[in-house]
Motif scaffolding. Structure first.
Motif, PDB file in Angstrom:
ATOM      1  N   ALA A  53       0.838  -1.203   0.000  1.00 46.95           N
ATOM      2  CA  ALA A  53       0.000   0.000   0.000  1.00 46.95           C
ATOM      3  C   ALA A  53       0.874   1.255   0.000  1.00 46.95           C
ATOM      4  CB  ALA A  53      -0.938  -0.002   1.219  1.00 46.95           C
ATOM      5  N   ASP A  54       1.976   1.227   0.748  1.00 44.23           N
ATOM      6  CA  ASP A  54       2.883   2.387   0.754  1.00 44.23           C
ATOM      7  C   ASP A  54       3.465   2.630  -0.639  1.00 44.23           C
ATOM      8  OD1 ASP A  54       2.598   3.315   3.336  1.00 44.23           O
ATOM      9  OD2 ASP A  54       4.114   1.951   4.145  1.00 44.23           O
ATOM     10  N   ALA A  55       3.854   1.548  -1.313  1.00 45.90           N
ATOM     11  CA  ALA A  55       4.405   1.697  -2.670  1.00 45.90           C
ATOM     12  C   ALA A  55       3.344   2.259  -3.615  1.00 45.90           C
ATOM     13  CB  ALA A  55       4.927   0.355  -3.178  1.00 45.90           C
ATOM     14  N   ALA A  56       2.118   1.759  -3.486  1.00 41.41           N
ATOM     15  CA  ALA A  56       1.047   2.233  -4.369  1.00 41.41           C
ATOM     16  C   ALA A  56       0.730   3.700  -4.080  1.00 41.41           C
ATOM     17  CB  ALA A  56      -0.202   1.362  -4.196  1.00 41.41           C
ATOM     18  N   LEU A  57       0.745   4.073  -2.801  1.00 41.14           N
ATOM     19  CA  LEU A  57       0.434   5.460  -2.436  1.00 41.14           C
ATOM     20  C   LEU A  57       1.555   6.408  -2.868  1.00 41.14           C
ATOM     21  CD1 LEU A  57      -1.149   4.880   1.099  1.00 41.14           C
ATOM     22  CD2 LEU A  57      -2.334   5.712  -0.946  1.00 41.14           C
ATOM     23  N   ASP A  58       2.781   5.904  -2.829  1.00 40.09           N
ATOM     24  CA  ASP A  58       3.932   6.695  -3.272  1.00 40.09           C
ATOM     25  C   ASP A  58       3.792   7.179  -4.701  1.00 40.09           C
ATOM     26  OD1 ASP A  58       5.753   7.222  -1.382  1.00 40.09           O
ATOM     27  OD2 ASP A  58       6.949   5.385  -1.669  1.00 40.09           O
ATOM     28  N   SER A  59       3.289   6.295  -5.541  1.00 43.86           N
ATOM     29  CA  SER A  59       3.203   6.681  -6.952  1.00 43.86           C
ATOM     30  C   SER A  59       1.818   7.213  -7.319  1.00 43.86           C
ATOM     31  CB  SER A  59       3.627   5.516  -7.855  1.00 43.86           C
ATOM     32  OG  SER A  59       3.034   4.332  -7.420  1.00 43.86           O
ATOM     33  N   ALA A  60       0.933   7.354  -6.331  1.00 47.64           N
ATOM     34  CA  ALA A  60      -0.408   7.884  -6.619  1.00 47.64           C
ATOM     35  C   ALA A  60      -0.400   9.414  -6.599  1.00 47.64           C
ATOM     36  CB  ALA A  60      -1.399   7.370  -5.581  1.00 47.64           C
ATOM     37  N   GLY A  61      -1.340   9.989  -7.305  1.00 46.16           N
ATOM     38  CA  GLY A  61      -1.486  11.451  -7.290  1.00 46.16           C
ATOM     39  C   GLY A  61      -2.193  11.900  -6.017  1.00 46.16           C
TER      40      GLY A  61
END
Ligand code: HMH
Length: 207
Positions: free
Chosen positions: A168-176
Motif C-alpha cells: 500500500a505504501d508503494a502504491a500510495l507513493d506513486s499515486a497522485g
C-alpha cells in the motif's frame, strides 16, 4: 499520506474500533456465547465477500503485488473452511442473512471496485490490519475463546499484514494527490465499518 500516518491521523477512531468492548469481553470471558456465535456466522459471510473483493483486486494488481494478494486469497479460502469447521462443531447454521452493518460493509467493498487500485489496496490493508490489531487487543482470550484469538494473531497473518502495508505504501507513493486523499477517506470508512461490525455482533442477537 502513507499507512503509518493514516493510523496516527485517525488515532482515536482506530483505537475505538480495534479496542471495541466486544474484544475486552473476549479477553475477560464476559462475552455471551450467543454474541460470539452471532459474530462467527456474520464474519463467515464477510470472509466470503472479502474473497470476491480480493479476487477482483488481483485482476487489476500490478505484477509486484500478485504473489502477495494471491497468497492472501488462498488464505481466505482456508479461512472459510475453518469457519465451516467451527460452525459444524457448534451446530451453527451458516445460511444466515447479512445483518445491516455487514451488508453496508459489503456494499462499501464492492464500491471500491470503481476506485483506483491504490485506494482499494489501502482499504484491504486497513481491514486486515484492524482485524489483527483487534484480536491482539483480545489476547490471550478467555477459556473457549483462546484458540480463536491465537488463530487470528499468528506470525503468518502478521507477516501478511506487513506485506500489505509495504504494498500500500508503494502504491500510495506513486499515486497522485487526489487518489491519496481518496485512500485516506477509504481508510476512515473502513475503521467506521469495523467498529459497526463489532457493535452489530453485540446487538444483533439478544446479547
Ligand atoms: C469484520 N474485518 C472483519 N472480518 C474479517 N474477517 C476481517 C476484517 C479480516 O479478513
Amino acid at each position: 499520506m502513507k499507512t503509518a500516518e493514516l493510523i496516527e491521523h485517525h488515532d482515536a477512531a482506530w483505537r475505538e474500533a480495534s479496542g471495541h468492548r466486544f474484544l475486552g469481553a473476549v479477553r475477560d470471558g464476559t462475552l455471551p456465547e450467543r454474541a460470539f456465535e452471532n459474530w462467527l456466522v456474520q464474519d463467515h459471510l464477510f470472509v466470503a465477500d472479502g474473497l470476491v473483493f480480493q479476487s477482483r483486486l488481483i485482476a487489476r494488481s500490478p505484477r509486484r503485488d500478485q504473489k502477495l494478494l494471491i497468497g492472501g486469497l488462498a488464505a481466505l479460502e482456508d479461512e472459510l473452511g475453518w469457519f465451516e469447521e467451527q460452525a459444524a462443531r457448534r451446530d451453527l447454521d451458516l445460511a444466515a442473512d447479512r445483518q445491516p452493518a455487514n451488508e453496508a460493509y459489503r456494499d462499501f467493498l464492492m464500491g471500491l471496485e470503481d476506485e483506483p487500485y491504490p485506494v482499494a489496496l489501502t482499504a484491504l490493508w486497513a481491514l486486515e490490519r484492524a482485524y489483527l490489531e483487534s484480536w491482539r487487543n483480545a489476547a490471550p482470550g478467555h477459556g473457549c475463546y483462546r484458540e480463536f484469538v491465537a488463530h487470528w494473531t499468528t506470525p503468518e497473518f502478521a507477516g501478511y499484514v506487513s506485506g500489505l502495508e509495504s504494498a500500500a505504501d508503494a502504491a500510495l507513493d506513486s499515486a497522485g494527490p487526489g487518489d491519496r486523499e481518496r485512500a485516506g477517506d477509504a481508510f476512515a470508512e473502513i475503521i467506521r465499518l469495523e467498529w459497526e461490525f463489532w457493535e452489530m455482533a453485540l446487538d444483533g442477537d439478544g446479547a
